[in-house]
Design an enzyme around this catalytic site. Structure first.
Site, PDB file in Angstrom:
ATOM      1  N   ARG A   1      36.410  33.771  40.183  1.00  0.00           N
ATOM      2  CA  ARG A   1      35.449  34.569  39.416  1.00  0.00           C
ATOM      3  C   ARG A   1      34.680  35.478  40.376  1.00  0.00           C
ATOM      4  NH1 ARG A   1      31.629  33.199  41.786  1.00  0.00           N
ATOM      5  NH2 ARG A   1      30.365  34.754  40.724  1.00  0.00           N
ATOM      6  N   GLY A   2      33.909  36.397  39.769  1.00  0.00           N
ATOM      7  CA  GLY A   2      33.243  37.410  40.586  1.00  0.00           C
ATOM      8  C   GLY A   2      34.131  38.644  40.572  1.00  0.00           C
ATOM      9  N   ALA A   3      33.506  39.809  40.377  1.00  0.00           N
ATOM     10  CA  ALA A   3      34.296  41.025  40.113  1.00  0.00           C
ATOM     11  C   ALA A   3      35.354  41.332  41.189  1.00  0.00           C
ATOM     12  CB  ALA A   3      33.338  42.204  39.899  1.00  0.00           C
TER      13      ALA A   3
ATOM     14  N   ARG B   1      39.763  39.182  31.554  1.00  0.00           N
ATOM     15  CA  ARG B   1      38.296  39.303  31.399  1.00  0.00           C
ATOM     16  C   ARG B   1      37.991  40.806  31.329  1.00  0.00           C
ATOM     17  NH1 ARG B   1      34.492  35.827  35.128  1.00  0.00           N
ATOM     18  NH2 ARG B   1      33.159  36.031  33.292  1.00  0.00           N
TER      19      ARG B   1
ATOM     20  N   GLN C   1      26.438  29.405  38.149  1.00  0.00           N
ATOM     21  CA  GLN C   1      27.023  29.991  39.371  1.00  0.00           C
ATOM     22  C   GLN C   1      26.013  30.026  40.519  1.00  0.00           C
ATOM     23  OE1 GLN C   1      27.438  31.171  36.294  1.00  0.00           O
ATOM     24  NE2 GLN C   1      29.369  32.247  36.018  1.00  0.00           N
TER      25      GLN C   1
ATOM     26  N   ASP D   1      29.273  43.882  37.909  1.00  0.00           N
ATOM     27  CA  ASP D   1      30.662  43.805  37.419  1.00  0.00           C
ATOM     28  C   ASP D   1      31.221  45.168  37.061  1.00  0.00           C
ATOM     29  OD1 ASP D   1      29.533  40.964  36.941  1.00  0.00           O
ATOM     30  OD2 ASP D   1      31.717  40.806  36.877  1.00  0.00           O
TER      31      ASP D   1
ATOM     32  N   ASN E   1      25.969  43.038  34.871  1.00  0.00           N
ATOM     33  CA  ASN E   1      26.075  41.880  35.768  1.00  0.00           C
ATOM     34  C   ASN E   1      25.828  40.636  34.921  1.00  0.00           C
ATOM     35  OD1 ASN E   1      26.461  40.795  38.461  1.00  0.00           O
ATOM     36  ND2 ASN E   1      24.309  40.215  38.413  1.00  0.00           N
ATOM     37  N   LYS E   2      25.896  39.489  35.534  1.00  0.00           N
ATOM     38  CA  LYS E   2      25.750  38.206  34.839  1.00  0.00           C
ATOM     39  C   LYS E   2      24.546  38.206  33.901  1.00  0.00           C
ATOM     40  CE  LYS E   2      27.855  35.373  34.835  1.00  0.00           C
ATOM     41  NZ  LYS E   2      28.831  35.246  33.705  1.00  0.00           N
TER      42      LYS E   2
HETATM   43  O1  MRU Z   1      31.187  35.313  35.125  1.00  0.00           O
HETATM   44  P1  MRU Z   1      31.226  35.524  36.610  1.00  0.00           P
HETATM   45  O2  MRU Z   1      30.814  34.328  37.384  1.00  0.00           O
HETATM   46  O3  MRU Z   1      32.544  36.098  37.066  1.00  0.00           O
HETATM   47  O4  MRU Z   1      30.125  36.645  36.872  1.00  0.00           O
HETATM   48  C1  MRU Z   1      30.010  37.167  38.164  1.00  0.00           C
HETATM   49  C2  MRU Z   1      28.869  38.087  38.345  1.00  0.00           C
HETATM   50  O5  MRU Z   1      28.188  38.454  37.418  1.00  0.00           O
HETATM   51  C3  MRU Z   1      28.673  38.619  39.734  1.00  0.00           C
HETATM   52  O6  MRU Z   1      27.319  38.862  39.983  1.00  0.00           O
HETATM   53  C4  MRU Z   1      29.450  39.927  39.883  1.00  0.00           C
HETATM   54  O7  MRU Z   1      30.783  39.751  39.517  1.00  0.00           O
HETATM   55  C5  MRU Z   1      29.383  40.456  41.253  1.00  0.00           C
HETATM   56  S1  MRU Z   1      30.380  39.528  42.361  1.00  0.00           S
HETATM   57  C6  MRU Z   1      30.339  40.234  43.870  1.00  0.00           C
END
Ligand code: MRU
Length: 351
Positions: A51-53, A90, A198, A239, A249-250
Site C-alpha cells: 500500500r501507499g501510492a 485501487r 497505518q 495519492d 490523501n488518507k
Molecule cells: O490506503 P493506503 O494505506 O494505501 O493510503 C496511503 C496514503 O494515503 C499515503 O499517505 C499516500 O499513499 C502517500 S504514500 C507515500
C-alpha cells in the site's frame, strides 16, 4: 543505505516471484509474500498487503514483469487484459494507473503478439526504471524538505508515507530520515489513522526501527496535541495531486489541514512527480475509493464495534484543498507559491 531494510516489494533472485513485505501483518510479523499471478497481485493491493501510492505503482510494475515471465508463448492480449485489471485494483493513487500504463506501452510497442524472451527483458527493464525513479525521487524529496526540519522540531504526520509506502526514504518521512542521518534532533507524532491504523502500525514501526522518537496519538487528538505538545510542522503524503494543488490523501488528512490552519501550523504535502495528475483541474475530479464497511465496524477484524443496524461510511481518502496547503515537498524542489504554474513548468505529464 540501499537495501539495509526489507523493501515494500522486490524481485526474487531468479525473477520468478514478486516478493512483498506483507504490511497487513505488521508490526507483529515481518512476513514476505511471494506472488506470481495477477489474481494474487490484485488481492495483495486490495487488501493493503502492499500500500501507499508509489509502492503500489512499483509493485505492480515488477509484478507485471514476473506475471509475463510465466506466460512465455502466450498471446500478449491476455497479459494486456490482466494489466488493465491490476490498474483498477485501487482507484485513487494515480501512481498505480501510471505504472500500469507504462507497462502496457512496452507491451504494445513490442513487434509480435506473442510473449517472448525479448518482451520479458523489456518489461523487467521498464519495471526497474520505475523502481529506480521512485528511489531517486524519494532522495530528492528528502533534500527538498530537509531545511524544514529544525533542531527540536515536533512534526505530526498522518497515515504512512515512509519506506513502506514507497521505495527507500518515502515521501512525508523522507526529510525526517535524512535529518536523523544528519544528527538533527526532532520528534514525530503519528496519527493512528483509523480505520486501518497505518500510522500506529506502520509509521511508528518504521520510525522507531530507525531510532526516531515517535509518539502515536488518536486521529481526533491533533488539536490538543498542537496545544499541549507544541507541534510546529505537519507533513503528509498524497495519492493524487490535481493541477491546482488540491491533494487526495488518507481519510482524515483534510480534517488535519483544517486544524493546522486554525492553529497556524505549517501544513506540507510531500510527493514525487509520479503522484501528480495535471490532467485533473481540481480535486473534485479525483476518484475516491470506498472500502469494505467491516474495516470500520470491526476493530482490526477482531471485535465488532458498531451495531448491525447502523449504516457505515468508509471512504479511504479525502481531498485537501490547495488553499490549506503551505507548500509541496517534491523531487523538483520545495513549492510554496503559484502551485499550478510551478507544477506545469516542472512535472512532465508523461512521468
Ligand atoms: O490506503 P493506503 O494505506 O494505501 O493510503 C496511503 C496514503 O494515503 C499515503 O499517505 C499516500 O499513499 C502517500 S504514500 C507515500
Amino acid at each position: 543505505m540501499r537495501n539495509t531494510y526489507t523493501p515494500s516489494s522486490f524481485l526474487s533472485d531468479d525473477k520468478n516471484f514478486l516478493c512483498i513485505l506483507d504490511q497487513s501483518k505488521l508490526p507483529q510479523e515481518e512476513y514476505v509474500l511471494s506472488i506470481q499471478t495477477s489474481d494474487a497481485l490484485i488481492d495483495a493491493i486490495k487488501k493493503l498487503k502492499v500500500r501507499g501510492a508509489p509502492a503500489i505503482g512499483v509493485a505492480s510494475a515488477l509484478g507485471i514483469a514476473v506475471i509475463a515471465k510465466h506466460k512465455i508463448g502466450r498471446d500478449a492480449a491476455e497479459l494486456a487484459a490482466e494489466i488493465d485489471e491490476i490498474s483498477q485494483a485501487r482507484p485513487t493513487a494515480v501512481n498505480l494507473s501510471k505504472a500500469c500504463e507504462r507497462m502496457q506501452e512496452v507491451l504494445h510497442a513490442h513487434d509480435t503478439n506473442t510473449i517472448d524472451g525479448s518482451l520479458i527483458d523489456k518489461l523487467f527493464f521498464e519495471a526497474q526504471s520505475i523502481y529506480d525513479e521512485e528511489y531517486e525521487q524519494s532522495r530528492r524529496i528528502a533534500e527538498a524538505g530537509l531545511p524544514l526540519i529544525k533542531p527540536g522540531s515536533k512534526i505530526l504526520t498522518h497515515c504512512n508515507a515512509g519506506r513502506l509506502a514507497t521505495v527507500d526514504y518515502g515521501t512525508a518521512l523522507a526529510p525526517l530520515y535524512l535529518a536523523h542521518e544528519r544528527g538533527i534532533d526532532f520528534e514525530v507524532f503519528a496519527d493512528e489513522t483509523r480505520p486501518l491504523l497505518q500510522g500506529a502500525r506502520l509509521t511508528a514501526y518504521e520510525l522507531t526501527k530507525a531510532g526516531i522518537k515517535t509518539t502515536v496519538l488518536g486521529d481526533s487528538m491533533s488539536s490538543l496535541a498542537i496545544e499541549t505538545h507544541g507541534i510546529d510542522l505537519i507533513i503528509v503524503g498524497a495519492d493524487r495531486i490535481a493541477a491546482n494543488g488540491d491533494s487526495a490523501n488518507k481519510i482524515g488528512t483534510n480534517n488535519l489541514a483544517i486544524v493546522a490552519k486554525h492553529y497556524q501550523v505549517p501544513f506540507y504535502v510531500a510527493a514525487p512527480r509520479s503522484t501528480f495528475d495535471l490532467s485533473l483541474k481540481t480535486g473534485a475530479e479525483i476518484p475516491i475509493e470506498m472500502r469494505d464497511p467491516q474495516e470500520l465496524s470491526d476493530m482490526w477484524y477482531k471485535q465488532t464495534m458498531i451495531p448491525n443496524e447502523a449504516e457505515i461510511f468508509n471512504p479511504a481518502f479525502d481531498v485537501t484543498s490547495a488553499d490549506l496547503i503551505s507548500g509541496f515537498i517534491t523531487d523538483f524542489g520545495l513549492i510554496t507559491s503559484d502551485f499550478e504554474a510551478n507544477f506545469k513548468a516542472k512535472v512532465s505529464l508523461e512521468s
